[in-house]
Design a protein around this motif. Sequence first.
Motif, mmCIF file in Angstrom:
data_model
loop_
_atom_site.group_PDB
_atom_site.id
_atom_site.type_symbol
_atom_site.label_atom_id
_atom_site.label_comp_id
_atom_site.label_asym_id
_atom_site.label_seq_id
_atom_site.Cartn_x
_atom_site.Cartn_y
_atom_site.Cartn_z
ATOM 1 N N VAL A 276 3.311 5.719 -3.615
ATOM 2 C CA VAL A 276 2.193 6.653 -4.052
ATOM 3 C C VAL A 276 1.886 5.783 -5.261
ATOM 4 O O VAL A 276 0.727 5.583 -5.675
ATOM 5 N N ALA A 277 2.749 5.101 -5.913
ATOM 6 C CA ALA A 277 2.362 4.303 -7.035
ATOM 7 C C ALA A 277 1.494 3.013 -6.719
ATOM 8 O O ALA A 277 0.627 2.896 -7.530
ATOM 9 N N ILE A 278 1.852 2.392 -5.665
ATOM 10 C CA ILE A 278 1.053 1.379 -5.022
ATOM 11 C C ILE A 278 -0.466 1.829 -4.719
ATOM 12 O O ILE A 278 -1.358 0.961 -4.908
ATOM 13 N N VAL A 279 -0.454 2.889 -3.957
ATOM 14 C CA VAL A 279 -1.788 3.475 -3.535
ATOM 15 C C VAL A 279 -2.789 3.554 -4.760
ATOM 16 O O VAL A 279 -3.717 3.281 -4.945
ATOM 17 N N MET A 280 -2.078 4.339 -5.819
ATOM 18 C CA MET A 280 -2.711 4.715 -7.039
ATOM 19 C C MET A 280 -2.923 3.310 -8.095
ATOM 20 O O MET A 280 -3.902 3.610 -8.865
ATOM 21 N N THR A 281 -2.626 2.273 -7.615
ATOM 22 C CA THR A 281 -3.230 0.915 -8.499
ATOM 23 C C THR A 281 -4.467 0.807 -7.796
ATOM 24 O O THR A 281 -5.361 0.068 -8.505
ATOM 25 N N TYR A 282 -5.122 1.316 -6.899
ATOM 26 C CA TYR A 282 -6.356 1.079 -5.954
ATOM 27 C C TYR A 282 -6.583 -0.411 -6.080
ATOM 28 O O TYR A 282 -7.680 -0.852 -6.544
ATOM 29 N N THR A 283 -5.644 -1.142 -5.801
ATOM 30 C CA THR A 283 -5.680 -2.548 -5.506
ATOM 31 C C THR A 283 -5.457 -3.037 -3.996
ATOM 32 O O THR A 283 -4.532 -2.927 -3.425
ATOM 33 N N ARG A 284 -6.595 -3.518 -3.379
ATOM 34 C CA ARG A 284 -6.602 -3.592 -1.984
ATOM 35 C C ARG A 284 -5.486 -4.708 -1.626
ATOM 36 O O ARG A 284 -5.048 -4.636 -0.609
ATOM 37 N N ALA A 285 -5.518 -5.912 -2.280
ATOM 38 C CA ALA A 285 -4.583 -6.685 -1.842
ATOM 39 C C ALA A 285 -2.957 -6.028 -1.882
ATOM 40 O O ALA A 285 -2.205 -6.461 -1.030
ATOM 41 N N LEU A 316 6.076 6.108 7.104
ATOM 42 C CA LEU A 316 4.636 6.210 7.393
ATOM 43 C C LEU A 316 3.928 7.500 7.049
ATOM 44 O O LEU A 316 2.825 7.355 6.828
ATOM 45 N N ILE A 317 4.527 8.645 7.445
ATOM 46 C CA ILE A 317 4.147 9.905 6.926
ATOM 47 C C ILE A 317 3.536 9.895 5.561
ATOM 48 O O ILE A 317 2.335 10.422 5.159
ATOM 49 N N ALA A 318 4.459 9.380 4.559
ATOM 50 C CA ALA A 318 4.137 9.223 3.270
ATOM 51 C C ALA A 318 3.176 8.440 2.727
ATOM 52 O O ALA A 318 2.257 8.842 2.124
ATOM 53 N N MET A 319 2.931 7.253 3.566
ATOM 54 C CA MET A 319 1.833 6.426 3.250
ATOM 55 C C MET A 319 0.537 7.140 3.651
ATOM 56 O O MET A 319 -0.570 6.895 2.856
ATOM 57 N N VAL A 320 0.561 7.836 5.015
ATOM 58 C CA VAL A 320 -0.710 8.442 5.575
ATOM 59 C C VAL A 320 -1.181 9.652 4.287
ATOM 60 O O VAL A 320 -2.269 9.672 3.962
ATOM 61 N N ILE A 321 -0.337 10.627 4.077
ATOM 62 C CA ILE A 321 -0.587 11.694 3.177
ATOM 63 C C ILE A 321 -1.091 11.069 1.905
ATOM 64 O O ILE A 321 -1.986 11.612 1.424
ATOM 65 N N THR A 322 -0.436 10.054 1.029
ATOM 66 C CA THR A 322 -0.814 9.532 0.269
ATOM 67 C C THR A 322 -2.078 9.037 0.144
ATOM 68 O O THR A 322 -2.940 9.247 -0.767
ATOM 69 N N ALA A 323 -2.553 8.284 1.163
ATOM 70 C CA ALA A 323 -4.108 7.769 1.463
ATOM 71 C C ALA A 323 -4.971 8.830 1.454
ATOM 72 O O ALA A 323 -6.035 8.900 0.782
#
Length: 502
Positions: A276-285, A316-323
């Motif tokens: 969740v923290a990585i997704v919330m950086t909004y950094t595509r790299a 994987l589910i956590a990644m999809v839900i966060t996105a």
Amino acid sequence: MTPPAPAPTTGDSRLVVGGRRLPAWPFTALVGVATGCLLLSLGTSDELRWLITIVLAIAAAVVVVVVPNRLVLLASVFVLSLQADVYLRPMYGRAGTVGLEIPLCVCTGILLYGYLRVMGTRAVVHRGELTPWILAILGTTLVAAVFSAERFAGVARLLFELELVLVYILGLNIVLMDGGLHRLVRLLAITLAIQAIVMFVETALGINFSLLGETTALGDIPRPGGTVSSNPAGFASYIMPLIMILAARFTSRRSADEVRDSRRTREGVLVVLGIVAIVMTYTRAAWAGLAIGFVAIIVVGFRRRDITMKQVGIVLIAMVITAIVCLPIISARLTEAPLGESYDERAALNRMAMLVITAHPVFGIGPGAYGFAYKNYLTDEFSNDWLYTVHNEYLLRTAETGVIGGLVFVIFLLKAFGQLRRASMHGDWEQRTFAVGMTAGMLAVCWQMYWVPWRGFSYNAMLWLLLGAGEGVTRLQKLEQRDAVVQPLLQDGLDAQQRRTG
């Protein structure tokens, strides 16, 4: 012939309070929180050296008076202090630089190193498989600094790299302590939890704050850097290896004697928080690096038949839900900085770096000197482009230290990756999963180095700490393999001697 004496231990890692033995880590965490609150309450004083002196004096007094196992506490404080992006800066402003940066973790690291040398039960280990390449990195930096027009910047950069070597040596020796790897992983888990929570708080408040009480208002799309960096790319670079290590443990098959179910649950929660923290950086790299790391863990797990699909599914589910939850801000971010435009900007920065490399292929423009001098080599082609330091550590290293310096850095990373990959095939479960996670973390971090600036100390220090830990794991595995061969021979000798005397 007598068997060798058992290796010395570091002692029990618990505190004695009222005759009862309690775990040391809650006390260590409390000291860390208290230190942060003290710095925050003292505000933004320019006299940072006095704040550091006060904090270290208090910590030293606590170590001497309260804690029976000083080595464990010093090691824990050192690892946790890597999160503090706080520095002493002697000679600040000289030659347009920030001076000679001395991070807080280097201060705590020096205390730990001194204690290991004076009071440790075993000799401090300085050398390993990566030592020749570390010396080569230092050597190319030193030579480039000698031939640089910005020699003070070169000295500052050389100090930066020497401090990373100290962190590397400490990481190696922490793992060689009794229960060292297990303790290190626990501290990394605490670190990940702290940084994820800090990220969520900063995002909710729309600010980026430091441990000195400094705050910076963020834009409509909040992209803080935790307490480890002033930008989200640095934050992602710091926590990415931690996520991968815990993900490798979480998804790996394990027996009941290797870890309790409750621990697996905690690791799974921390992995999700990290995602969740990585997704919330909004950094595509960082998003791509996260995917690369997880793919590496899954591929290795399938090849070795050492992966649990239920746990993979949770990740994987956590990644999809966060996105999905963050999709509105993700869309706004893509609109604010379209992918094509961002790529073109970085491609232009790369071409600028190539002009510098072409002009100075042997010794480079000088360590730390790129930001001062690169504009002198630009052509009219770049008159309308964004002018900034190249967002590519490989090209930046090559531009500053020459082609040989760039190659040495790349070979160092490849050697480290190979060492971790070999370590992932041997040893016990904890050693293997650490090495698998760090192998995936190396892939993610090396990807990050190609797209984002890589000059902050905190995330560099975390990488070098973990590379040192990987060196320590390799050394432990070699000792275990040697003992597996020597012990039967010693026993056979003892049996033969008993038969002769009997």
